[in-house]
Every structure is written in C-alpha cells, then in structure tokens.
Design an enzyme around this catalytic site. Structure first.
Site, PDB file in Angstrom:
ATOM      1  N   HIS A   1      17.451  10.672  35.066  1.00  0.00           N
ATOM      2  CA  HIS A   1      18.527  11.588  34.671  1.00  0.00           C
ATOM      3  C   HIS A   1      19.763  10.805  34.232  1.00  0.00           C
ATOM      4  CE1 HIS A   1      16.795  15.178  36.731  1.00  0.00           C
ATOM      5  NE2 HIS A   1      16.242  14.250  37.471  1.00  0.00           N
TER       6      HIS A   1
ATOM      7  N   TYR B   1      19.901  13.611  43.801  1.00  0.00           N
ATOM      8  CA  TYR B   1      19.176  12.410  43.340  1.00  0.00           C
ATOM      9  C   TYR B   1      18.943  11.442  44.493  1.00  0.00           C
ATOM     10  CZ  TYR B   1      21.374  14.031  38.970  1.00  0.00           C
ATOM     11  OH  TYR B   1      21.817  14.775  37.916  1.00  0.00           O
TER      12      TYR B   1
ATOM     13  N   HIS C   1      14.102  13.715  32.498  1.00  0.00           N
ATOM     14  CA  HIS C   1      14.278  15.129  32.832  1.00  0.00           C
ATOM     15  C   HIS C   1      13.826  16.030  31.685  1.00  0.00           C
ATOM     16  CE1 HIS C   1      17.349  18.334  34.453  1.00  0.00           C
ATOM     17  NE2 HIS C   1      16.130  18.793  34.359  1.00  0.00           N
TER      18      HIS C   1
ATOM     19  N   LYS D   1      17.633  20.542  27.980  1.00  0.00           N
ATOM     20  CA  LYS D   1      18.826  19.722  27.868  1.00  0.00           C
ATOM     21  C   LYS D   1      18.370  18.340  27.446  1.00  0.00           C
ATOM     22  CE  LYS D   1      19.982  20.229  32.578  1.00  0.00           C
ATOM     23  NZ  LYS D   1      20.793  19.723  33.667  1.00  0.00           N
TER      24      LYS D   1
ATOM     25  N   CYS E   1      19.132  15.439  28.781  1.00  0.00           N
ATOM     26  CA  CYS E   1      19.044  14.491  29.895  1.00  0.00           C
ATOM     27  C   CYS E   1      17.687  13.793  29.929  1.00  0.00           C
ATOM     28  CB  CYS E   1      19.277  15.260  31.201  1.00  0.00           C
ATOM     29  SG  CYS E   1      19.110  14.260  32.687  1.00  0.00           S
TER      30      CYS E   1
HETATM   31 ZN   LIG Z   1      18.743  15.656  34.508  1.00  0.00          ZN
END
Ligand SMILES: [Zn+2]
Length: 146
Positions: free
Chosen positions: A10, A39, A115, A135, A137
């Site tokens: 990420h 995380y 991700h 997204k 990421c």
């Molecule tokens: Zn992420």
C-alpha cells in the site's frame, strides 16, 4: 501463527516529501473505526521500517483479504497536487525489497501484489485492468518489481 499466503503493498496516500508516522496512521485508522493501525509495516521516507500490527494479528488493509495477508505501507503515493504517483524514495524502494525478501523467507509461497490488484475483475477476463482499479494504491506495478 496464522496462515500467511499474501503480502499486499500500500501507499499512505499522502503527498510527496511529507513525513508521517505509524502514530499518524494509527490515528487515521481509529477514526475509520479500526481498533488500531491496519498495516503490519510502514516504510518512512528515509527507508526506515516501523511496525504497525504484529504479523500474528489479522490486519485491516484490503477488504476480504486480511485474514491471510501481511500489509506493508510506504509513506507517500500522491504528488504535490494530490494526484496518484509513485513517490517512493530510493531508500523506500531498497527497504521494501529487503522487507519483502525477509517475509518471503519466513513465509514461503506468498503472493506479492499491490492493493489495486485486489480490485474486482469487472469484465471477468481474469485481468485486473487499470480502469477496474478502485484506487491506484500503491501507485506502482508490484508484480513487475517484487
Ligand atoms: Zn491501499
């Protein structure tokens, strides 16, 4: 120890050159309703690696993928205007490679993806294409680098 078969990368979705810490992320994630930082590892701009959740604990970083995965986040991911960008410093790149290698040694047979690679395959062709990313990421192609 729980079963680990995925390492998921990420970004913190923060602007290039700005320093944030595990305490900041812990605060953001608590605001989102998580018990604490989601995380397992965070890589700062200077390449230093900091612990979030213990790897024995299930993380909170990709919906539906948390139980068997480890989440690594590098600080950055946005340019100065707030657009997605691979902002990793050389130190962050080096540390990420090293950390992933260490984890792979500890947990063989792990898949390493970003991700965005866990976005739904909307047209069902077996490939998660850029237009399907929910997204950006982590803003780089993990499968090409790690
Ligand atoms: Zn992420």
């Amino acid at each position: 120890m729980r079963k680990i078969n995925k390492i998921i990368i990420h970004c913190s979705a923060t602007k290039e050159g700005q320093n944030f810490t595990t305490d900041d992320i812990d605060r953001w994630h608590k605001k989102r309703g998580f018990a604490k930082i989601g995380y397992h590892f965070v890589i700062y701009l200077d390449g230093s690696v900091h612990k979030g959740r213990d790897i024995s604990e299930v993380g909170a970083h990709v919906q539906g993928q948390n139980s068997n995965s480890i989440g690594i986040c590098y600080i950055g991911g946005l340019d100065v205007n707030g657009k997605s960008k691979d902002t990793r410093t050389d130190a962050q790149k080096t540390s990420l490679v090293k950390l992933v290698a260490e984890l792979k040694a500890q947990f063989p047979n792990t898949t390493i993806l970003g991700h965005r690679d866990y976005s739904p395959d909307l047209n069902g062709n077996g490939i998660i294409e850029p237009w399907e990313w929910m997204k950006d990421c982590p803003c780089f192609d993990v499968s090409k680098e790690l």
